[in-house]
Write a protein that holds these residues in place. Structure first.
Motif, PDB file in Angstrom:
ATOM      1  N   ILE A   1       0.827  -1.016   0.124  1.00 50.67           N
ATOM      2  CA  ILE A   1       0.092   0.035   0.056  1.00 50.67           C
ATOM      3  C   ILE A   1       1.028   1.141   0.078  1.00 50.67           C
ATOM      4  O   ILE A   1       1.710   1.404   0.814  1.00 50.67           O
TER       5      ILE A   1
ATOM      6  N   CYS B   1      -9.588   0.297  -5.391  1.00 49.90           N
ATOM      7  CA  CYS B   1      -8.897   1.279  -4.712  1.00 49.90           C
ATOM      8  C   CYS B   1      -9.189   2.609  -5.780  1.00 49.90           C
ATOM      9  O   CYS B   1      -8.208   2.805  -6.862  1.00 49.90           O
ATOM     10  N   PRO B   2      -9.715   3.780  -5.229  1.00 53.50           N
ATOM     11  CA  PRO B   2      -9.791   4.904  -6.088  1.00 53.50           C
ATOM     12  C   PRO B   2      -8.335   5.747  -6.344  1.00 53.50           C
ATOM     13  O   PRO B   2      -8.385   6.637  -7.265  1.00 53.50           O
ATOM     14  N   ALA B   3      -7.510   5.213  -5.383  1.00 56.38           N
ATOM     15  CA  ALA B   3      -6.230   6.085  -5.307  1.00 56.38           C
ATOM     16  C   ALA B   3      -5.149   5.438  -5.862  1.00 56.38           C
ATOM     17  O   ALA B   3      -4.112   5.885  -6.373  1.00 56.38           O
TER      18      ALA B   3
ATOM     19  N   ALA C   1      -5.073   2.848   5.193  1.00 48.53           N
ATOM     20  CA  ALA C   1      -5.135   1.300   4.926  1.00 48.53           C
ATOM     21  C   ALA C   1      -3.816   0.818   5.732  1.00 48.53           C
ATOM     22  O   ALA C   1      -2.929   1.485   5.808  1.00 48.53           O
TER      23      ALA C   1
ATOM     24  N   ALA D   1      -3.344   3.163  -4.900  1.00 45.87           N
ATOM     25  CA  ALA D   1      -2.602   2.838  -3.938  1.00 45.87           C
ATOM     26  C   ALA D   1      -2.227   1.396  -3.520  1.00 45.87           C
ATOM     27  O   ALA D   1      -1.047   1.430  -3.049  1.00 45.87           O
ATOM     28  N   ILE D   2      -2.756   0.241  -4.175  1.00 43.41           N
ATOM     29  CA  ILE D   2      -2.539  -0.805  -3.841  1.00 43.41           C
ATOM     30  C   ILE D   2      -1.679  -1.683  -5.116  1.00 43.41           C
ATOM     31  O   ILE D   2      -2.296  -1.438  -6.077  1.00 43.41           O
TER      32      ILE D   2
ATOM     33  N   GLN E   1      -7.939  -0.671   8.408  1.00 44.01           N
ATOM     34  CA  GLN E   1      -8.032   0.877   8.555  1.00 44.01           C
ATOM     35  C   GLN E   1      -7.523   1.390   9.587  1.00 44.01           C
ATOM     36  O   GLN E   1      -7.968   0.896  10.704  1.00 44.01           O
TER      37      GLN E   1
ATOM     38  N   CYS F   1      -2.899   6.667  -0.536  1.00 45.63           N
ATOM     39  CA  CYS F   1      -4.442   6.457   0.117  1.00 45.63           C
ATOM     40  C   CYS F   1      -5.175   7.448   0.785  1.00 45.63           C
ATOM     41  O   CYS F   1      -4.607   8.510   1.124  1.00 45.63           O
ATOM     42  N   CYS F   2      -6.482   7.371   0.396  1.00 49.03           N
ATOM     43  CA  CYS F   2      -7.290   8.411   0.946  1.00 49.03           C
ATOM     44  C   CYS F   2      -8.345   8.018   1.771  1.00 49.03           C
ATOM     45  O   CYS F   2      -9.184   8.633   2.405  1.00 49.03           O
ATOM     46  N   GLY F   3      -8.076   6.684   2.229  1.00 46.99           N
ATOM     47  CA  GLY F   3      -9.032   6.271   3.437  1.00 46.99           C
ATOM     48  C   GLY F   3     -10.542   5.974   2.883  1.00 46.99           C
ATOM     49  O   GLY F   3     -11.166   5.601   3.910  1.00 46.99           O
ATOM     50  N   SER F   4     -10.577   5.485   1.672  1.00 47.31           N
ATOM     51  CA  SER F   4     -11.959   5.215   1.178  1.00 47.31           C
ATOM     52  C   SER F   4     -12.379   3.900   1.623  1.00 47.31           C
ATOM     53  O   SER F   4     -13.640   3.717   1.761  1.00 47.31           O
ATOM     54  N   GLY F   5     -11.640   3.045   1.998  1.00 48.20           N
ATOM     55  CA  GLY F   5     -12.058   1.733   2.579  1.00 48.20           C
ATOM     56  C   GLY F   5     -12.398   0.700   1.600  1.00 48.20           C
ATOM     57  O   GLY F   5     -13.099  -0.352   2.000  1.00 48.20           O
ATOM     58  N   GLN F   6     -12.301   0.773   0.417  1.00 46.38           N
ATOM     59  CA  GLN F   6     -12.695  -0.105  -0.666  1.00 46.38           C
ATOM     60  C   GLN F   6     -11.827  -1.535  -0.370  1.00 46.38           C
ATOM     61  O   GLN F   6     -12.422  -2.551  -0.547  1.00 46.38           O
ATOM     62  N   CYS F   7     -10.467  -1.285  -0.201  1.00 49.77           N
ATOM     63  CA  CYS F   7      -9.973  -2.511   0.223  1.00 49.77           C
ATOM     64  C   CYS F   7     -10.334  -3.359   1.285  1.00 49.77           C
ATOM     65  O   CYS F   7     -10.267  -4.573   1.246  1.00 49.77           O
TER      66      CYS F   7
HETATM   67  S1  SF4 Z   1      -9.165   1.424  -1.207  1.00 51.91           S
HETATM   68 FE1  SF4 Z   1      -7.021   2.500  -1.659  1.00 51.91          FE
HETATM   69  S2  SF4 Z   1      -7.530   4.550  -0.963  1.00 51.91           S
HETATM   70 FE2  SF4 Z   1      -9.298   3.384  -0.131  1.00 51.91          FE
HETATM   71  S3  SF4 Z   1      -8.402   2.664   2.075  1.00 51.91           S
HETATM   72 FE3  SF4 Z   1      -7.659   1.042   0.505  1.00 51.91          FE
HETATM   73  S4  SF4 Z   1      -5.541   1.760  -0.048  1.00 51.91           S
HETATM   74 FE4  SF4 Z   1      -6.555   3.358   0.980  1.00 51.91          FE
END
Ligand code: SF4
Length: 81
Positions: A5, A55-57, A33, A59-60, A26, A10-16
């Motif tokens: 990650i 992941c919208p960013a 994340a 980041a993964i 989180q 990461c913007c903390g959206s929580g999709q992961c």
């Molecule tokens: S989906 Fe991506 S942006 Fe969202 S919490 Fe997980 S790593 Fe962060």
């Protein structure tokens, strides 16, 4: 499989966490994340790839193999966490 990650993205959206709750968590402090230690290696590839895709960013990153991910100093598969 291993996963990393980029917490700078990461913007903390929580999709992961929704996609692979056994692998991702989180932070209660900032919502970013985190990887549950030791879980990535045992996770289904499809779950990790789904998390990366959602992941919208962007980041993964999912890594092939069972070797050490560069920067994975503690061997958890978590890089930048
Ligand atoms: S989906 Fe991506 S942006 Fe969202 S919490 Fe997980 S790593 Fe962060």
């Amino acid at each position: 499989m291993q996963v990393s990650i980029d917490q700078d993205r990461c913007c903390g959206s929580g999709q992961c966490v929704m996609a692979a709750p056994d692998v991702f968590d989180q932070s209660e402090d900032d919502g970013l994340a985190l990887l549950r230690p030791g879980r990535a290696r045992q996770a289904a590839r499809a779950d990790l790839e789904l998390a990366a895709a959602l992941c919208p960013a962007g980041a993964i990153t999912v890594h092939e193999g069972h070797g050490t991910v560069p920067g994975d100093a503690d061997g958890t598969g978590a890089v930048g966490a």
